[in-house]
Design an enzyme around this catalytic site. Structure first.
Site, short mmCIF file in Angstrom:
data_model
loop_
_atom_site.label_atom_id
_atom_site.label_comp_id
_atom_site.label_asym_id
_atom_site.label_seq_id
_atom_site.Cartn_x
_atom_site.Cartn_y
_atom_site.Cartn_z
N ASP A 100 0.86 -1.33 -0.10
CA ASP A 100 -0.13 -0.17 0.08
C ASP A 100 0.88 1.24 -0.05
O ASP A 100 1.43 1.67 -1.15
CB ASP A 100 -0.93 -0.06 1.16
CG ASP A 100 -2.00 1.17 1.34
OD1 ASP A 100 -2.09 1.60 0.22
OD2 ASP A 100 -2.54 1.18 2.35
N LYS A 128 -1.57 -2.27 -4.53
CA LYS A 128 -2.62 -1.13 -4.70
C LYS A 128 -1.71 -0.16 -5.43
O LYS A 128 -0.86 0.06 -5.50
CB LYS A 128 -2.73 -0.68 -3.37
CG LYS A 128 -4.08 -1.03 -2.74
CD LYS A 128 -4.62 -0.26 -1.64
CE LYS A 128 -5.56 -1.15 -0.71
NZ LYS A 128 -5.90 -0.23 0.45
P1 5GP Z 1 1.81 -0.40 3.84
O1 5GP Z 1 2.96 -0.36 4.90
O2 5GP Z 1 2.24 -0.66 2.31
O3 5GP Z 1 1.23 1.11 3.84
O4 5GP Z 1 0.69 -1.32 4.25
C1 5GP Z 1 1.03 -2.79 4.11
C2 5GP Z 1 -0.03 -3.30 5.24
O5 5GP Z 1 -1.01 -2.47 5.53
C3 5GP Z 1 -0.64 -4.67 4.81
O6 5GP Z 1 0.41 -5.44 5.12
C4 5GP Z 1 -1.87 -4.67 5.37
O7 5GP Z 1 -1.79 -5.28 6.44
C5 5GP Z 1 -2.45 -3.41 5.18
N1 5GP Z 1 -3.13 -2.98 4.49
C6 5GP Z 1 -3.12 -1.98 3.40
N2 5GP Z 1 -4.23 -1.83 2.86
C7 5GP Z 1 -4.92 -2.69 3.22
C8 5GP Z 1 -6.60 -3.10 2.73
O8 5GP Z 1 -7.01 -2.76 1.67
N3 5GP Z 1 -7.20 -4.19 3.49
C9 5GP Z 1 -6.57 -4.58 4.65
N4 5GP Z 1 -7.38 -5.49 5.36
N5 5GP Z 1 -5.13 -4.36 5.04
C10 5GP Z 1 -4.48 -3.49 4.35
#
Ligand code: 5GP
Ligand code: MG
Length: 173
Positions: A100, A128
């Site tokens: 994300d 994403k």
């Molecule tokens: P980042 O650190 O890249 O922002 O986010 C990664 C983490 O955020 C993922 O491992 C996940 O646990 C959580 N996350 C991000 N987007 C989503 C989503 O749409 N749904 C869920 N359930 N978790 C998300």
């Protein structure tokens, strides 16, 4: 508020893509000792399915990492650095559910390198399509998705929905 889920990726689509991903990883790591690192809890189900499609010997380690509360990231990653000593001199494949903002993957790649890994690659179930805070692209991925909050196949909302066998978009009713 009541929630409702719209199906986004079916169980059979997930299964088929994971078979292909497993074959690619099997080929790429055929001459190395593969160590898979699963980021808990979100990538538990994805890792379990993917491992069965990897046809070479593989070591598995799991790490508890969290940053999300409800539908948004806290911007703070929680994990224990001392849990990473097993990475020394290993070829690591880091597995997460969703890429994300990029915070989780980039932080963990850095930590795993610092812990002395021989190599680090990343693999995500979902990529994403957003303008990421931290510029990082996964080495392997199953699907691209729009900027929506998804649940199922291991992914939760406040601890629920991880057991759904498909991936769905969670919306308020
Ligand atoms: P980042 O650190 O890249 O922002 O986010 C990664 C983490 O955020 C993922 O491992 C996940 O646990 C959580 N996350 C991000 N987007 C989503 C989503 O749409 N749904 C869920 N359930 N978790 C998300
Ligand atoms: Mg996660």
């Amino acid at each position: 508020m009541d929630k409702h889920i719209t199906k986004l990726i079916t169980q059979s689509a997930i299964k088929n893509v994971i078979i292909g991903l497993g074959a690619t990883i099997t080929h790429d790591y055929r001459k190395r000792d593969l160590t898979v690192v699963c980021l808990l809890d979100g990538s538990l189900i994805f890792t379990a399915h993917l491992l069965q499609q990897i046809k070479i010997p593989v070591n598995l380690y799991s790490l508890k990492v969290s940053s999300y509360e409800g539908k948004s990231s806290t911007g703070q990653l929680k994990y224990k650095t001392e849990d990473l000593i097993f990475c020394k001199n290993k070829d690591i494949l880091l597995i997460d559910d969703i890429l994300d903002s990029g915070l989780t993957l980039s932080t963990m790649v850095k930590e795993i390198k610092t812990a002395g890994a021989k190599s680090v690659r990343t693999c995500v179930l979902l990529d994403k399509q957003i303008d990421r805070q931290i510029k990082i692209e996964p080495d392997y991925k199953a699907f691209d998705i729009e900027n929506e909050f998804v649940v199922g196949f291991g992914m939760d909302y406040n601890g629920l929905y991880r057991n759904l066998p498909y991936i769905g978009v969670l919306k308020d009713k």
